[in-house]
Scaffold this motif. Structure first.
Motif, mmCIF file in Angstrom:
data_model
loop_
_atom_site.group_PDB
_atom_site.id
_atom_site.type_symbol
_atom_site.label_atom_id
_atom_site.label_comp_id
_atom_site.label_asym_id
_atom_site.label_seq_id
_atom_site.Cartn_x
_atom_site.Cartn_y
_atom_site.Cartn_z
ATOM 1 N N ILE A 139 15.296 -52.769 -24.868
ATOM 2 C CA ILE A 139 15.883 -52.928 -23.538
ATOM 3 C C ILE A 139 15.461 -51.792 -22.610
ATOM 4 O O ILE A 139 15.051 -52.018 -21.460
ATOM 5 N N GLN A 140 15.518 -50.566 -23.110
ATOM 6 C CA GLN A 140 15.140 -49.415 -22.288
ATOM 7 C C GLN A 140 13.647 -49.436 -21.945
ATOM 8 O O GLN A 140 13.238 -49.086 -20.830
ATOM 9 N N ALA A 141 12.833 -49.863 -22.904
ATOM 10 C CA ALA A 141 11.387 -49.949 -22.662
ATOM 11 C C ALA A 141 11.085 -50.992 -21.590
ATOM 12 O O ALA A 141 10.241 -50.773 -20.709
ATOM 13 N N ASN A 142 11.757 -52.107 -21.647
ATOM 14 C CA ASN A 142 11.560 -53.149 -20.640
ATOM 15 C C ASN A 142 12.007 -52.678 -19.259
ATOM 16 O O ASN A 142 11.341 -52.951 -18.250
ATOM 17 N N LYS A 143 13.141 -51.974 -19.211
ATOM 18 C CA LYS A 143 13.627 -51.477 -17.932
ATOM 19 C C LYS A 143 12.647 -50.484 -17.322
ATOM 20 O O LYS A 143 12.359 -50.523 -16.119
ATOM 21 N N LYS A 144 12.108 -49.600 -18.164
ATOM 22 C CA LYS A 144 11.150 -48.615 -17.683
ATOM 23 C C LYS A 144 9.867 -49.290 -17.210
ATOM 24 O O LYS A 144 9.296 -48.920 -16.164
#
Length: 304
Positions: A139-144
């Motif tokens: 999730i964090q990778a996608n947001k970044k």
């Protein structure tokens, strides 16, 4: 727009006519009225009128994709009238353009935008690197990733990390191929003059759809649905048009680069449709020497 090979009859009485769905004599047309759920469709019309309407809807969609993706109401109505006249001329008919026809034609601008958006949605994860998953790291990778891509329109570059290859991200060619060059009968082939070279409006439409889809990943998970609405994305579309214009006028080299890109997008589309690349200026096979010999032969014949 192309008018076909058939020589049309001259239209002497082309008119528009106010007529609602409920005022149409459906029994006379051999139909029971609007199809499923009461929504009128082109297939509810019969014979040549249906053929004209479908052709008109296609030409209208081509204009949306190649001239202005978010036309005003007045522009849409003008296009509907012009396309209707073209469609009638192609079939040699004189059908009156009713309000019902206009509605079915003008609503196609949202239809074609939605189709482009849906194609982008299917390809974006692969082309940009989004991953499906519910764990926090994913999730964090996608947001970044979404944040990086949306910063200064990073998603338009061929190499996103290096910001090189402006307006040349490979998803553009993929969508062009699937939307307008998926067969020998596709719109990019039938309306070749509108797509050769690929116009700024088409490039801006695809990248506007890309931004829409990336925004659906901004939370870290892909959120399906959402309205690809003018109120939300017209400014994005205009921004891309202005960006393309700025790149075209930046320098002689940038102008040449953009022109080559648009030509290549079209040529690759034709190849995808299994058709040869168009030759802009075909040269004669006969050379000057052969012309000279032919002239001498004519002169000798005249003397005899």
């Amino acid at each position: 727009m192309p008018s076909g090979n058939k020589r049309p009859r001259t239209l002497n009485t082309f008119t528009t006519k106010r007529l609602t769905e409920h005022e149409i004599n459906w029994e006379e047309r051999g139909k029971q009225g609007p199809s499923r759920k009461g929504k009128l469709k082109a297939r509810d019309f019969e014979g040549l009128e249906q053929m004209v309407l479908k052709a008109v809807q296609t030409e209208f969609q081509v204009r949306v994709c190649t001239m202005n993706t978010f036309p005003s109401d007045s522009e849409s109505e003008l296009w509907a009238i012009e396309c209707w006249k073209n469609g009638c001329e192609q079939k040699g008919q004189e059908f009156a353009l009713t309000d019902v026809h206009k509605k079915l034609i003008m609503e196609r601008h949202s239809t074609i935008r939605g189709r482009v958006k849906d194609k982008v949605a299917l390809k974006a994860a692969v082309y940009y690197g989004f991953r499906h998953g519910t764990d926090d790291m994913t999730i964090q990778a996608n947001k970044k990733l979404a944040e990086i891509l949306l910063q200064e329109d990073g998603y338009v570059y061929q190499d996103v990390a290096q910001s090189t290859g402006i307006y040349a991200h490979p998803i553009l060619q993929e969508i062009i191929n699937e939307q307008w060059f998926d067969s020998k009968n596709a719109d990019g082939i039938k309306y070749s003059a509108s797509f050769h070279p690929i116009p700024d409006a088409s490039i801006a439409l695809v990248f506007t759809a890309v931004e829409f889809v990336i925004c659906r990943w901004a939370s870290g998970r892909h959120v399906k649905g959402g309205a690809f609405a003018e109120a939300l994305f017209h400014d994005v579309y205009i921004r891309h048009l202005k960006g393309l214009e700025a790149w075209q006028t930046f320098s002689a080299k940038s102008a040449k680069s953009l022109a080559r890109l648009k030509e290549n997008l079209h040529d690759n589309g034709r190849l995808h449709a299994r058709l040869p690349i168009l030759q802009d200026d075909p040269k004669p096979n006969l050379n000057m020497m052969k012309f000279s010999l032919a002239t001498q032969a004519i002169e000798s014949s005249d003397e005899d």
